[in-house]
Write a protein that holds these residues in place. Sequence first.
Motif, mmCIF file in Angstrom:
data_model
loop_
_atom_site.group_PDB
_atom_site.id
_atom_site.type_symbol
_atom_site.label_atom_id
_atom_site.label_comp_id
_atom_site.label_asym_id
_atom_site.label_seq_id
_atom_site.Cartn_x
_atom_site.Cartn_y
_atom_site.Cartn_z
ATOM 1 N N UNK A 79 0.832 -1.205 0.000
ATOM 2 C CA UNK A 79 0.000 0.000 0.000
ATOM 3 C C UNK A 79 0.866 1.253 0.000
ATOM 4 N N UNK A 80 0.576 2.207 -0.880
ATOM 5 C CA UNK A 80 1.341 3.451 -0.922
ATOM 6 C C UNK A 80 1.148 4.283 0.351
ATOM 7 N N UNK A 81 2.230 4.895 0.805
ATOM 8 C CA UNK A 81 2.205 5.826 1.940
ATOM 9 C C UNK A 81 2.014 7.251 1.440
ATOM 10 N N UNK A 82 2.595 7.550 0.270
ATOM 11 C CA UNK A 82 2.497 8.897 -0.258
ATOM 12 C C UNK A 82 3.298 9.053 -1.538
ATOM 13 N N UNK A 83 3.204 10.242 -2.095
ATOM 14 C CA UNK A 83 3.932 10.599 -3.311
ATOM 15 C C UNK A 83 5.124 11.444 -2.885
ATOM 16 N N UNK A 84 6.317 11.078 -3.334
ATOM 17 C CA UNK A 84 7.516 11.823 -2.954
ATOM 18 C C UNK A 84 8.002 12.753 -4.049
ATOM 19 N N UNK A 98 5.284 11.070 -17.565
ATOM 20 C CA UNK A 98 5.341 11.458 -16.158
ATOM 21 C C UNK A 98 6.258 10.501 -15.409
ATOM 22 N N UNK A 99 7.029 11.037 -14.461
ATOM 23 C CA UNK A 99 7.820 10.226 -13.548
ATOM 24 C C UNK A 99 7.351 10.573 -12.139
ATOM 25 N N UNK A 100 6.927 9.534 -11.404
ATOM 26 C CA UNK A 100 6.335 9.743 -10.085
ATOM 27 C C UNK A 100 7.048 8.864 -9.065
ATOM 28 N N UNK A 101 7.457 9.457 -7.944
ATOM 29 C CA UNK A 101 8.025 8.706 -6.836
ATOM 30 C C UNK A 101 6.917 8.334 -5.860
ATOM 31 N N UNK A 102 6.770 7.037 -5.584
ATOM 32 C CA UNK A 102 5.723 6.546 -4.697
ATOM 33 C C UNK A 102 6.380 5.818 -3.525
ATOM 34 N N UNK A 103 6.076 6.262 -2.301
ATOM 35 C CA UNK A 103 6.642 5.644 -1.100
ATOM 36 C C UNK A 103 5.686 4.570 -0.578
ATOM 37 N N UNK A 104 6.246 3.400 -0.242
ATOM 38 C CA UNK A 104 5.460 2.298 0.314
ATOM 39 C C UNK A 104 6.174 1.737 1.546
ATOM 40 N N UNK A 105 5.406 1.071 2.420
ATOM 41 C CA UNK A 105 6.010 0.333 3.528
ATOM 42 C C UNK A 105 6.316 -1.062 3.003
ATOM 43 N N UNK A 106 7.595 -1.405 2.952
ATOM 44 C CA UNK A 106 7.979 -2.739 2.482
ATOM 45 C C UNK A 106 7.873 -3.768 3.594
ATOM 46 N N UNK A 107 8.248 -3.382 4.816
ATOM 47 C CA UNK A 107 8.186 -4.292 5.949
ATOM 48 C C UNK A 107 7.680 -3.540 7.169
ATOM 49 N N UNK A 108 6.575 -4.012 7.746
ATOM 50 C CA UNK A 108 6.052 -3.432 8.980
ATOM 51 C C UNK A 108 6.809 -4.029 10.152
ATOM 52 N N UNK A 109 7.233 -3.172 11.073
ATOM 53 C CA UNK A 109 7.948 -3.617 12.264
ATOM 54 C C UNK A 109 7.337 -2.974 13.496
ATOM 55 N N UNK A 110 7.695 -3.523 14.654
ATOM 56 C CA UNK A 110 7.276 -2.944 15.930
ATOM 57 C C UNK A 110 8.549 -2.530 16.656
ATOM 58 N N UNK A 111 8.680 -1.282 17.029
ATOM 59 C CA UNK A 111 7.748 -0.173 16.801
ATOM 60 C C UNK A 111 7.765 0.272 15.338
ATOM 61 N N UNK A 112 6.699 0.976 14.940
ATOM 62 C CA UNK A 112 6.575 1.344 13.520
ATOM 63 C C UNK A 112 7.645 2.320 13.056
ATOM 64 N N UNK A 113 8.353 2.961 14.001
ATOM 65 C CA UNK A 113 9.431 3.865 13.570
ATOM 66 C C UNK A 113 10.591 3.094 12.952
ATOM 67 N N UNK A 114 10.570 1.765 13.057
ATOM 68 C CA UNK A 114 11.613 0.941 12.431
ATOM 69 C C UNK A 114 11.107 0.232 11.169
ATOM 70 N N UNK A 115 9.912 0.611 10.691
ATOM 71 C CA UNK A 115 9.407 0.078 9.419
ATOM 72 C C UNK A 115 10.440 0.324 8.314
#
Length: 102
Positions: A38-43, A53-70
């Motif tokens: 799932x996309x997090x946002x457009x960079x 068009x060239x678009x940078x799309x940010x995604x979470x590749x690996x969810x971790x706990x705590x989420x600051x280490x995703x």
Amino acid sequence: MDDRRNDEPRRARRRPPATAGRVARLAADHVAEMTGKEPEGITSLEQAEDGRWTVGVEVVETHRIPDMTDILAVYEAELDPEGELLAYRRVDRYIRCQVGER
């Protein structure tokens, strides 16, 4: 009586040129479909002179706990002037809490 002025078959109508907002949403959808993430946002978003068009799309590749280490990644999607995907590639990967340029 048929009042056609031209017997040539009608050509399929192309979609109107894409707007930046529409392209960003399409790029995010294309990346989600290709990666299963799932996309997090457009960079980034840029239109070339030829209309691509060239678009940078940010995604979470690996969810971790705590989420600051995703582990996040940025995918660069290249779309044609109508918003169809031409190419995509992962261009960056990093931990969410990293600060600054990589």
